[in-house]
Enzyme design. Structure first.
Site, mmCIF file in Angstrom:
data_model
loop_
_atom_site.group_PDB
_atom_site.id
_atom_site.type_symbol
_atom_site.label_atom_id
_atom_site.label_comp_id
_atom_site.label_asym_id
_atom_site.label_seq_id
_atom_site.Cartn_x
_atom_site.Cartn_y
_atom_site.Cartn_z
ATOM 1 N N GLU A 100 -8.664 33.796 -7.403
ATOM 2 C CA GLU A 100 -8.200 35.143 -7.708
ATOM 3 C C GLU A 100 -7.310 35.667 -6.600
ATOM 4 O OE1 GLU A 100 -11.981 36.528 -10.408
ATOM 5 O OE2 GLU A 100 -12.101 36.673 -8.246
ATOM 6 N N CYS A 116 -3.960 40.489 -1.594
ATOM 7 C CA CYS A 116 -5.037 39.693 -1.014
ATOM 8 C C CYS A 116 -5.000 38.322 -1.686
ATOM 9 C CB CYS A 116 -6.342 40.425 -1.289
ATOM 10 S SG CYS A 116 -7.796 39.522 -0.811
ATOM 11 N N CYS A 123 -15.761 28.269 -0.860
ATOM 12 C CA CYS A 123 -15.725 28.283 0.602
ATOM 13 C C CYS A 123 -16.936 27.526 1.120
ATOM 14 C CB CYS A 123 -15.752 29.724 1.113
ATOM 15 S SG CYS A 123 -15.636 29.820 2.921
ATOM 16 N N CYS A 127 -21.553 32.089 4.000
ATOM 17 C CA CYS A 127 -22.053 33.417 4.380
ATOM 18 C C CYS A 127 -22.913 33.970 3.232
ATOM 19 C CB CYS A 127 -20.895 34.364 4.675
ATOM 20 S SG CYS A 127 -19.774 33.721 5.932
ATOM 21 N N CYS A 130 -21.622 36.764 0.566
ATOM 22 C CA CYS A 130 -20.294 36.582 -0.017
ATOM 23 C C CYS A 130 -20.357 35.665 -1.231
ATOM 24 C CB CYS A 130 -19.379 35.992 1.048
ATOM 25 S SG CYS A 130 -17.785 35.453 0.416
ATOM 26 N N GLY A 172 -12.152 31.810 0.151
ATOM 27 C CA GLY A 172 -11.903 30.723 1.089
ATOM 28 C C GLY A 172 -11.757 31.142 2.538
ATOM 29 N N GLU A 173 -11.912 30.145 3.412
ATOM 30 C CA GLU A 173 -11.756 30.341 4.854
ATOM 31 C C GLU A 173 -10.404 29.728 5.239
ATOM 32 O OE1 GLU A 173 -13.130 31.664 7.791
ATOM 33 O OE2 GLU A 173 -11.317 30.668 8.488
ATOM 34 N N SER A 204 -7.602 36.169 8.052
ATOM 35 C CA SER A 204 -8.965 36.601 8.347
ATOM 36 C C SER A 204 -9.865 35.382 8.441
ATOM 37 C CB SER A 204 -9.439 37.524 7.219
ATOM 38 O OG SER A 204 -10.798 37.861 7.398
ATOM 39 N N SER A 228 -14.118 38.163 11.101
ATOM 40 C CA SER A 228 -15.301 38.657 10.405
ATOM 41 C C SER A 228 -16.485 38.559 11.349
ATOM 42 C CB SER A 228 -15.547 37.814 9.149
ATOM 43 O OG SER A 228 -14.483 38.012 8.247
ATOM 44 N N HIS A 230 -19.538 40.924 11.740
ATOM 45 C CA HIS A 230 -20.718 41.163 10.902
ATOM 46 C C HIS A 230 -22.075 41.166 11.591
ATOM 47 C CE1 HIS A 230 -17.670 40.899 7.963
ATOM 48 N NE2 HIS A 230 -17.806 39.646 7.619
ATOM 49 N N ASN A 304 -20.203 45.070 -0.501
ATOM 50 C CA ASN A 304 -20.132 45.112 -1.963
ATOM 51 C C ASN A 304 -21.229 44.229 -2.526
ATOM 52 O OD1 ASN A 304 -17.659 46.699 -2.262
ATOM 53 N ND2 ASN A 304 -16.685 44.965 -1.253
ATOM 54 N N CYS A 347 -13.807 42.982 -1.769
ATOM 55 C CA CYS A 347 -14.114 41.928 -0.794
ATOM 56 C C CYS A 347 -15.419 41.235 -1.126
ATOM 57 C CB CYS A 347 -14.339 42.538 0.591
ATOM 58 S SG CYS A 347 -12.900 43.238 1.286
HETATM 59 N N1 SAH Z 1 -13.131 33.634 4.918
HETATM 60 C C1 SAH Z 1 -12.426 34.663 5.578
HETATM 61 C C2 SAH Z 1 -11.556 35.492 4.666
HETATM 62 C C3 SAH Z 1 -12.069 35.824 3.299
HETATM 63 S S1 SAH Z 1 -13.386 36.963 3.167
HETATM 64 C C4 SAH Z 1 -13.373 35.544 6.350
HETATM 65 O O1 SAH Z 1 -14.570 35.447 6.147
HETATM 66 O O2 SAH Z 1 -12.908 36.297 7.179
HETATM 67 C C5 SAH Z 1 -12.604 38.530 3.498
HETATM 68 C C6 SAH Z 1 -13.527 39.573 4.104
HETATM 69 O O3 SAH Z 1 -14.484 40.034 3.141
HETATM 70 C C7 SAH Z 1 -14.337 39.019 5.265
HETATM 71 O O4 SAH Z 1 -14.358 39.943 6.331
HETATM 72 C C8 SAH Z 1 -15.683 38.872 4.647
HETATM 73 O O5 SAH Z 1 -16.688 38.814 5.607
HETATM 74 C C9 SAH Z 1 -15.756 40.082 3.759
HETATM 75 N N2 SAH Z 1 -16.816 40.014 2.752
HETATM 76 C C10 SAH Z 1 -17.355 38.927 2.190
HETATM 77 N N3 SAH Z 1 -18.313 39.270 1.305
HETATM 78 C C11 SAH Z 1 -18.367 40.612 1.304
HETATM 79 C C12 SAH Z 1 -19.152 41.565 0.582
HETATM 80 N N4 SAH Z 1 -20.038 41.191 -0.329
HETATM 81 N N5 SAH Z 1 -18.926 42.865 0.821
HETATM 82 C C13 SAH Z 1 -17.998 43.263 1.728
HETATM 83 N N6 SAH Z 1 -17.233 42.413 2.427
HETATM 84 C C14 SAH Z 1 -17.422 41.096 2.226
HETATM 85 FE FE1 SF4 Z 2 -16.190 32.032 3.316
HETATM 86 FE FE2 SF4 Z 2 -15.252 34.310 4.317
HETATM 87 FE FE3 SF4 Z 2 -16.984 34.311 2.272
HETATM 88 FE FE4 SF4 Z 2 -17.826 33.599 4.698
HETATM 89 S S1 SF4 Z 2 -17.048 35.624 4.085
HETATM 90 S S2 SF4 Z 2 -18.291 32.539 2.789
HETATM 91 S S3 SF4 Z 2 -16.051 32.543 5.462
HETATM 92 S S4 SF4 Z 2 -14.927 33.526 2.242
#
Ligand code: SAH
Ligand code: SF4
Length: 366
Positions: A100, A116, A123, A127, A130, A172-173, A204, A228, A230, A304, A347
């Site tokens: 997406e 975005c 990925c 995490c 996510c 994805g990362e 990111s 990220s 967290h 989220n 996100c």
């Molecule tokens: N993999 C990369 C980029 C994609 S995720 C990374 O992790 O940075 C983009 C952002 O969304 C990251 O900061 C991630 O931690 C955040 N994210 C992931 N799941 C989320 C959620 N459920 N609610 C809010 N932010 C989230």
């Molecule tokens: Fe991958 Fe980023 Fe999601 Fe972590 S937050 S699982 S690194 S997409």
């Protein structure tokens, strides 16, 4: 920019070629150099990928390009617009995989859009908060697939609106697909192509330290970096972000200290607030200590909801209080408003095709 065609991995697909690679390529066909530049211009400046529409090229050359497979490497499978005009495109790839990309108009001027984009199908980082992480890695995206998302986004927006910022915050990362992402960055910011300002392209990462160093070397700190974070203690971060077991907070913050930045540039720290996990006053205090001496701005993102987890955001007054704890101690902190959550475009809600068109919250409410 330090990267050139020589130091990049070869393109995966004709549309990922740089102008100089096109020039060399058409020369092999006995065509003059300017034809190569014209082709690059059609694809990356005009967004025309069908050789039949490249009207200033001779017919024979158009036929050759077609034969070679010049054309869209991805397509829009469906589009969903949220009440706040955030538009989510479900993108299909030739092997049937889906990712997406999300077009997010600026709140005060909807002609200016942040896109975005995704860099992998799923990925591998796992995490727990996510949707992409829960799904696991299915495959890497190619350089062409990554860049074509922006070409598609631009086509969707039409001539009156434009993509000004691109953020690698979809599925994805990005730093786990470094070679393809590096070429995509060169293409997205190429002055003869899309010509995005380097400072407006954000990578990111969950914190792959070696690749952060590589990004710093290859792009001389010109690309905007978002981390990220967290969590601010290794013990807590390792629980929600398995990558922390490999690169702990000390390694990560050391990498940020040596990341080359241009004047007034700051690293973005993403901090997804999760109730009872990382939202205490102690967390705020320790974040300030952890980031001391690193030029940063902090984005707080209330988590989220995702269907695979019970974790959730603290209530909004708590979010504001957390922000105050940080600003009081000198950090600049923004609360990122959730956009597009009614079409599961926010996100961390981006998952595989069909997982959810509606947000998990809506599902929960029936
Ligand atoms: N993999 C990369 C980029 C994609 S995720 C990374 O992790 O940075 C983009 C952002 O969304 C990251 O900061 C991630 O931690 C955040 N994210 C992931 N799941 C989320 C959620 N459920 N609610 C809010 N932010 C989230
Ligand atoms: Fe991958 Fe980023 Fe999601 Fe972590 S937050 S699982 S690194 S997409």
């Amino acid at each position: 920019m330090k990267l050139s065609a020589d130091s990049l991995a070869p393109p995966s697909h004709p549309i990922a070629r740089l102008p100089e690679e096109w020039v060399a390529h058409v020369r092999d066909w006995g065509e003059p150099a300017y034809r190569g530049k014209q082709i690059f211009d059609w694809i990356h400046r005009q967004g025309v990928l069908d050789p039949d529409e490249m009207s200033n090229l001779p017919k024979t050359l158009r036929a050759r390009l077609k034969e070679e497979g010049v054309g869209w490497p991805i397509e829009v499978v469906s589009a969903h617009e949220s009440a706040d005009r955030t538009r989510k495109l479900l993108v299909g790839m030739p092997d049937g995989e889906r990712v997406e990309t999300v077009l997010i108009p600026q709140l005060d001027d909807d002609r200016v859009v942040t896109q975005c984009i995704s860099s992998q199908v799923g990925c591998a980082m796992g995490c727990v908060f996510c949707a992409s992480g829960v799904a696991g890695l299915k495959r890497q995206m190619t350089d062409a697939e990554i860049v074509a998302q922006v070409l598609l986004g631009r086509r969707e927006l039409g001539p009156e609106r434009r993509v000004r910022n691109v953020v690698f915050m979809g599925m994805g990362e990005p730093l786990h697909n470094y070679a393809a992402v590096a070429r995509a960055l060169v293409l997205l910011t190429h002055p003869d192509g899309l010509d995005l300002s380097k400072r407006r392209v954000t990578v990111s990462t969950s914190g792959l330290v070696n690749q952060i160093d590589q990004l710093g070397r290859d792009f001389a700190g010109q690309v905007q970096l978002a981390i990220s974070l967290h969590a601010v203690r290794d013990e807590d971060r390792s629980k929600i972000m398995p990558v922390n077991r490999k690169y702990g907070l000390e390694d990560l913050t050391d990498a940020l200290r040596r990341y080359p930045l241009s004047k007034r540039q700051r690293i973005t720290i993403e901090y997804t607030l999760i109730e009872g996990v990382n939202d205490s006053v102690r967390d705020a205090k320790e974040m300030v200590a952890l980031l001391r001496g690193i030029p940063v701005k902090v984005n707080l993102i209330p988590m989220n909801p995702i269907s695979a987890s019970d974790l959730r955001a603290p209530d909004s007054s708590h979010v504001t209080r957390f922000q105050e704890e940080l600003t009081r101690r000198g950090l600049s902190v923004f609360i990122r408003k959730t956009r597009g959550d009614d079409v599961a475009a926010a996100c961390g809600q981006l998952a595989f095709h069909g997982e959810s068109r509606r947000s998990p919250r809506e599902h929960a409410e029936g």
